[in-house]
Write an enzyme that holds these catalytic residues in place. Structure first.
Site, PDB file in Angstrom:
ATOM      1  N   GLU A 167      43.610   7.785  26.873  1.00 29.79           N
ATOM      2  CA  GLU A 167      43.310   7.597  25.452  1.00 29.79           C
ATOM      3  C   GLU A 167      42.879   8.852  24.683  1.00 29.79           C
ATOM      4  O   GLU A 167      43.253   9.021  23.519  1.00 29.79           O
ATOM      5  CB  GLU A 167      42.196   6.542  25.297  1.00 29.79           C
ATOM      6  CG  GLU A 167      42.580   5.180  25.801  1.00 29.79           C
ATOM      7  CD  GLU A 167      41.351   4.283  25.936  1.00 29.79           C
ATOM      8  OE1 GLU A 167      40.586   4.488  26.894  1.00 29.79           O
ATOM      9  OE2 GLU A 167      41.158   3.413  25.090  1.00 29.79           O
ATOM     10  N   PHE A 173      40.236   2.425  21.397  1.00 29.56           N
ATOM     11  CA  PHE A 173      39.314   1.290  21.431  1.00 29.56           C
ATOM     12  C   PHE A 173      38.110   1.471  20.500  1.00 29.56           C
ATOM     13  O   PHE A 173      36.969   1.326  20.901  1.00 29.56           O
ATOM     14  CB  PHE A 173      38.837   1.144  22.900  1.00 29.56           C
ATOM     15  CG  PHE A 173      38.394  -0.224  23.308  1.00 29.56           C
ATOM     16  CD1 PHE A 173      39.297  -1.189  23.713  1.00 29.56           C
ATOM     17  CD2 PHE A 173      37.035  -0.570  23.312  1.00 29.56           C
ATOM     18  CE1 PHE A 173      38.875  -2.450  24.112  1.00 29.56           C
ATOM     19  CE2 PHE A 173      36.605  -1.827  23.714  1.00 29.56           C
ATOM     20  CZ  PHE A 173      37.530  -2.770  24.116  1.00 29.56           C
ATOM     21  N   GLU A 209      45.796  -6.261  26.847  1.00 31.89           N
ATOM     22  CA  GLU A 209      44.549  -6.303  27.606  1.00 31.89           C
ATOM     23  C   GLU A 209      44.000  -7.730  27.631  1.00 31.89           C
ATOM     24  O   GLU A 209      43.598  -8.223  28.677  1.00 31.89           O
ATOM     25  CB  GLU A 209      43.535  -5.329  26.987  1.00 31.89           C
ATOM     26  CG  GLU A 209      42.455  -4.934  27.968  1.00 31.89           C
ATOM     27  CD  GLU A 209      41.467  -3.926  27.389  1.00 31.89           C
ATOM     28  OE1 GLU A 209      41.905  -2.984  26.705  1.00 31.89           O
ATOM     29  OE2 GLU A 209      40.264  -4.091  27.627  1.00 31.89           O
ATOM     30  N   ALA A 234      40.547   1.445  29.098  1.00 31.20           N
ATOM     31  CA  ALA A 234      39.489   2.447  28.956  1.00 31.20           C
ATOM     32  C   ALA A 234      39.843   3.737  29.707  1.00 31.20           C
ATOM     33  O   ALA A 234      38.956   4.485  30.125  1.00 31.20           O
ATOM     34  CB  ALA A 234      38.136   1.896  29.417  1.00 31.20           C
ATOM     35  N   ARG A 273      32.215   0.868  20.836  1.00 26.30           N
ATOM     36  CA  ARG A 273      32.775   2.192  21.125  1.00 26.30           C
ATOM     37  C   ARG A 273      32.854   3.038  19.851  1.00 26.30           C
ATOM     38  O   ARG A 273      32.647   4.256  19.895  1.00 26.30           O
ATOM     39  CB  ARG A 273      34.129   2.091  21.831  1.00 26.30           C
ATOM     40  CG  ARG A 273      34.569   3.398  22.462  1.00 26.30           C
ATOM     41  CD  ARG A 273      35.777   3.244  23.357  1.00 26.30           C
ATOM     42  NE  ARG A 273      35.441   3.020  24.756  1.00 26.30           N
ATOM     43  CZ  ARG A 273      35.227   3.980  25.645  1.00 26.30           C
ATOM     44  NH1 ARG A 273      35.282   5.251  25.302  1.00 26.30           N
ATOM     45  NH2 ARG A 273      34.934   3.679  26.894  1.00 26.30           N
TER      46      ARG A 273
HETATM   47  N1  MTE Z   1      50.879   5.410  28.171  1.00 28.57           N
HETATM   48  C1  MTE Z   1      52.027   4.698  28.132  1.00 28.57           C
HETATM   49  N2  MTE Z   1      53.181   5.335  28.381  1.00 28.57           N
HETATM   50  N3  MTE Z   1      52.029   3.360  27.853  1.00 28.57           N
HETATM   51  C2  MTE Z   1      50.866   2.683  27.578  1.00 28.57           C
HETATM   52  O1  MTE Z   1      50.885   1.470  27.338  1.00 28.57           O
HETATM   53  N4  MTE Z   1      48.409   2.835  27.323  1.00 28.57           N
HETATM   54  C3  MTE Z   1      47.286   3.716  27.011  1.00 28.57           C
HETATM   55  C4  MTE Z   1      47.267   4.920  27.951  1.00 28.57           C
HETATM   56  N5  MTE Z   1      48.563   5.529  28.005  1.00 28.57           N
HETATM   57  C5  MTE Z   1      49.634   3.418  27.593  1.00 28.57           C
HETATM   58  C6  MTE Z   1      49.699   4.795  27.928  1.00 28.57           C
HETATM   59  C7  MTE Z   1      45.987   3.055  27.095  1.00 28.57           C
HETATM   60  S1  MTE Z   1      45.452   2.159  25.775  1.00 28.57           S
HETATM   61  C8  MTE Z   1      45.176   3.180  28.185  1.00 28.57           C
HETATM   62  S2  MTE Z   1      43.635   2.494  28.218  1.00 28.57           S
HETATM   63  C9  MTE Z   1      45.608   3.904  29.381  1.00 28.57           C
HETATM   64  O2  MTE Z   1      46.917   4.447  29.250  1.00 28.57           O
HETATM   65  C10 MTE Z   1      45.563   2.941  30.564  1.00 28.57           C
HETATM   66  O3  MTE Z   1      46.024   3.508  31.730  1.00 28.57           O
HETATM   67  P1  MTE Z   1      45.129   4.482  32.653  1.00 28.57           P
HETATM   68  O4  MTE Z   1      43.744   3.928  32.676  1.00 28.57           O
HETATM   69  O5  MTE Z   1      45.800   4.403  33.955  1.00 28.57           O
HETATM   70  O6  MTE Z   1      45.201   5.821  32.014  1.00 28.57           O
HETATM   71 MO1  MOS Z   2      43.425   0.883  26.421  1.00 30.86          MO
HETATM   72  S1  MOS Z   2      42.997   0.459  24.474  1.00 30.86           S
HETATM   73  O1  MOS Z   2      41.726   0.755  26.872  1.00 30.86           O
HETATM   74  O2  MOS Z   2      44.123  -0.573  26.958  1.00 30.86           O
END
Ligand code: MTE
Ligand code: MOS
Length: 772
Positions: free
Chosen positions: A719, A344, A232, A515, A310
């Site tokens: 998340e 987060f 991020e 997020a 958060r």
């Molecule tokens: N799923 C996979 N396969 N790989 C990832 O890196 N990141 C997570 C989640 N799921 C992640 C994942 C995190 S920290 C977040 S914030 C969200 O996916 C981001 O994507 P979205 O907002 O499209 O759900």
């Molecule tokens: Mo996810 S920790 O908000 O990239």
């Protein structure tokens, strides 16, 4: 037929499993001229750099240049808070890069880095949260949220308990390590391919380091092999090194960390420490909670304040606490700069409140699930008990109880409670444990301005479509969902939609894909752009059919009027007719989440658009001799609204749960006395794998869960499911309790077999004392 809501595989699933999916570093063979970068890493956790002598590196054949602070034309800072020098003169953590060597091959760069002479003056280092708290080593603001009147709450309490818990961090361990490839484009400006969740911020940092306006820098992310929050903000330093190298040498420069470097250099989930005082009634109802949170932010501020905010906002999880004071501080330590990680700060806040509830339950001798239930928010007709401590009314508060009851019955909780009790009565050395925990997770960036997104949709004359948006794909299925949204909104088949790689020259000023808001924000922007185009096409088609534009239907690549459904035009025909009439065939879309406000100083307002809910039941079996355990069965019921893509969502729930299970049970970060991370690879840092997968794993999405006000009635999923794994920690504690004679069972986190073993020892000793 509806495209949104169809259970389709991930758009790159075939490429992922056949190895054809390209990641940033896979582009390298296209640039045979590329130089490779290798960091010169400091052997101290805290030290002053007295002298840095690059010249000896040049004696290694193939070394082209050594990048140091003197080479930076702009600002020597790789972050946006001004506290992250790209080339530091004071080393702030073990392994920090003080210079980078560029060479014709990776091996030459490595050998060159060994030759760079650096003289250090070691300084005292702060390596633990305890030391940081004792020495008052903090960074950023003190955060606090208060509700009610603590004094009054404690006075009214039948019991007042206190406790403390340390929570370990977590390594992201994305399969693809940090990677960037920078080139001068055909106009002599910078193009950076970067494995970044936040292309716009990476662009900002690159421009800042090079001293260029942002329009001279383009950042592209084709996809990531996982980000989980770790990309991020922390992709940017490597993009900046690559860009600086390309800028100075006029050659493509590639930075790709190996696993050791990645683990040593990049930030992790924040370790936390909390201490609390809680007051409750004899029935286990929480009346007052005073809790202090300390997070280990590492050497720089990074996202630590936001993560802490958060955590404070999720200290309630699903529970109404009438008198509450939660305070938070970010500690400054000589470690990697801890950063975003799935949830987060939310997971840390929730583990603490679940700990407090179990402490209350076990102290009072009540079943923990009963105490949890008694403290739920609601009922919905009571505004006081349906409002969070930061003043946000909880929409759909009744879902907490609905999901809970539904899951308890589908998982046969009561029957299995009895079975577990029977098993435990018959087995002195093996005990089973069962627990159910809820999740309520706020969706939106706490920082209101980030809740915006843009899109650009292009329709070509043959009816094929390109979709650009600001979100990045990291395996979570965002592109799949966007493809479904665009196909649905335009009424064309999925194959007609091509998702373009995410680039800052298509959509500017984007937010991080984080997020969990990726599909909420970008999906809504894409939908708007598609609907603009469709409205223009409807006018064209309506003329053809001699009807009102409102009566024209677009579906599955065909266009017709409701008055004469049998007379159909192909989508491409309508597009061509529109072109001939000089109708614009592309459109932008924009979305900002409505109704958000957040007073950062007072920590009050409506930071979240809505909440995602879920609950999990976990059952474990623990061996009393070794502390080893297995997770026997997990049942999950999770709310994703009307799923945009059920297979993707199921994968997110399963994956999130397993990642949470890893954090709370097997993943154990250890630093040695010098502040060197001892667990720097998969051989020493245990990750959850197939062997940890519960043999019975029932995951269901809550049916009939339409979320009005979000794209196609959906809810974010990325998340929240991670926190469902708290049920495993609680089930382990339940099993440990069965070895003793009652009372609060203290369990370290992560609850490794070793930690479980010591917890058993403690309850056994306690039982002996009570028995005497
Ligand atoms: N799923 C996979 N396969 N790989 C990832 O890196 N990141 C997570 C989640 N799921 C992640 C994942 C995190 S920290 C977040 S914030 C969200 O996916 C981001 O994507 P979205 O907002 O499209 O759900
Ligand atoms: Mo996810 S920790 O908000 O990239």
């Amino acid at each position: 037929m509806k495209v949104v809501g169809q259970a389709i595989p991930h758009e790159s699933a075939r490429e992922h499993v056949t190895g054809r999916a390209l990641y940033t570093d896979d582009l390298l063979p296209r640039y045979p001229q590329a130089l490779h970068a290798w960091p010169v890493q400091a052997p101290h956790a805290h030290a002053r750099v007295l002298r840095l002598e690059p010249a000896p590196a040049h004696r290694v054949p193939g070394v082209v240049r050594v990048l140091t602070a003197a080479d930076v034309p702009g600002l020597n800072d790789a972050g946006i808070k001004g506290d992250e020098p790209l080339f530091p003169c004071e080393v702030m953590y073990h392994g920090q890069a003080v210079a980078w060597v560029l060479a014709e091959t990776e091996e030459a760069a490595r050998l060159g880095a060994e030759r760079v002479v650096v003289e250090y003056e070691p300084l005292p280092a702060i390596l633990t949260l305890e030391e940081a708290i004792a020495q008052g080593s903090f960074q950023g603001a003190t955060l606090q949220i208060r509700r009610g009147d603590l004094e009054q709450g404690f006075r009214a309490s039948a019991r007042v308990l206190s406790g403390a818990l340390y929570l370990g961090g977590q390594e992201h361990f994305y399969l693809e390590t940090q990677a960037s490839l920078a080139l001068l484009d055909e106009t002599g400006h910078i193009l950076v391919h970067s494995s970044t969740q936040h292309p716009s911020e990476t662009q900002e940092v690159v421009a800042q380091v090079l001293g260029l306006p942002r329009n001279q820098v383009t950042v592209q992310c084709i996809r990531m092999g996982g980000g989980f929050g770790g990309k991020e903000v922390q992709a940017s330093p490597y993009a900046a090194v690559a860009a600086l190298g390309a800028y100075l040498t006029r050659r493509p420069v590639r930075v790709r960390l190996n696993r050791w470097q990645d683990i040593a250099l990049t930030g992790k989930r924040h370790p936390f420490y909390a201490r609390w005082k809680v007051g409750c009634s004899e029935e286990g109802r929480l009346l007052a909670l005073q809790i202090e949170l300390f997070s280990d932010g590492g050497w720089s501020l990074d996202l630590s304040e936001a993560v802490l905010a958060r955590a404070l906002c999720h200290i309630d999880n699903a529970y109404f606490i009438p008198h509450l004071e939660v305070t938070g501080r970010v500690c400054k330590t000589h470690k990697t700069s801890q950063t975003a990680f799935r949830g987060f700060g939310g997971p840390q806040g929730m583990v603490f409140i679940e700990e407090v509830l179990t402490q209350v339950a076990q102290t009072l001798g009540l079943p923990p699930e009963v105490v949890r239930e008694r403290n739920f928010y609601g009922p919905s007709d009571s505004p006081e008990t349906s409002t969070t401590h930061y003043g946000q009314p909880i929409k759909d508060v009744e879902r907490i109880r609905l999901i809970w009851d539904e899951l308890k019955s589908s998982a046969e909780f009561e029957r299995r409670r009895r079975e577990v009790a029977l098993f435990n009565a018959q087995n002195p050395q093996r005990k089973r444990g069962l627990a159910i925990t809820p999740v309520k997770f706020g969706i939106s960036f706490n920082f209101t301005a980030y809740n915006q997104a843009g899109a650009l949709v292009l329709v070509y004359q043959d009816g094929s479509v390109q979709v650009n948006h600001g979100g990045t794909e990291m395996g979570q299925g965002l592109y799949t969902k966007i493809q479904q949204i665009a196909a649905e909104a335009l009424g064309v088949p999925l194959e007609a939609i091509r998702l373009m790689p995410t680039r800052t020259d298509k959509i500017p000023n984007t937010s991080a894909t984080a997020a969990s808001t990726g599909s909420d924000l970008n999906g809504a922007a894409v939908k708007e752009a598609c609907e603009k185009i469709k409205a223009r096409l409807a006018v064209v088609a309506a003329q053809r059919f001699g009807v009102n534009p409102a009566d024209v239907v677009f579906e599955d690549g065909q266009v017709w009027s409701i008055w004469k459904p049998e007379e159909r035009l192909a989508f491409a025909e309508v597009v061509r007719a529109a072109y001939a009439q000089r109708v614009q065939l592309f459109a932008d879309g924009f979305y900002r989440t409505p109704g958000l406000h957040w007073d950062k100083a007072r920590m009050r307002g409506k930071p979240f658009h809505y909440f995602a809910y879920g609950a999990a039941v976990s059952e474990v079996e623990v061996d009393g001799f070794t502390g080893q355990y297995t997770v026997r069965r997990v049942d999950i019921l999770h709310d994703v609204g009307d799923s945009l893509s059920p297979l993707i969502d199921l994968g997110q729930v399963e994956g999130g749960f397993m990642q949470g299970l890893g954090w709370l049970t097997v993943e154990d970060l250890r630093w040695d006395a010098e502040g060197r991370l001892a667990t720097r690879s998969a051989s020493t840092y245990k990750l959850p794998s197939f062997s940890e997968l519960p043999p019975v794993f029932n995951v269901r999405l809550l049916p009939r869960a339409t979320e009005t006000g979000v794209v196609y009635g959906s809810k974010a999923v990325g998340e929240p499911p991670l926190m469902l794994a708290i049920s495993v920690r609680e089930a382990l504690r339940d099993a440990v309790a069965a070895f003793g004679a009652g009372g609060y069972v203290e369990l370290a986190s992560p609850a490794t077999p070793e930690a479980v073993y010591w917890a058993i020892e403690k309850v056994r000793r306690g039982a002996l004392v009570f028995g005497d």
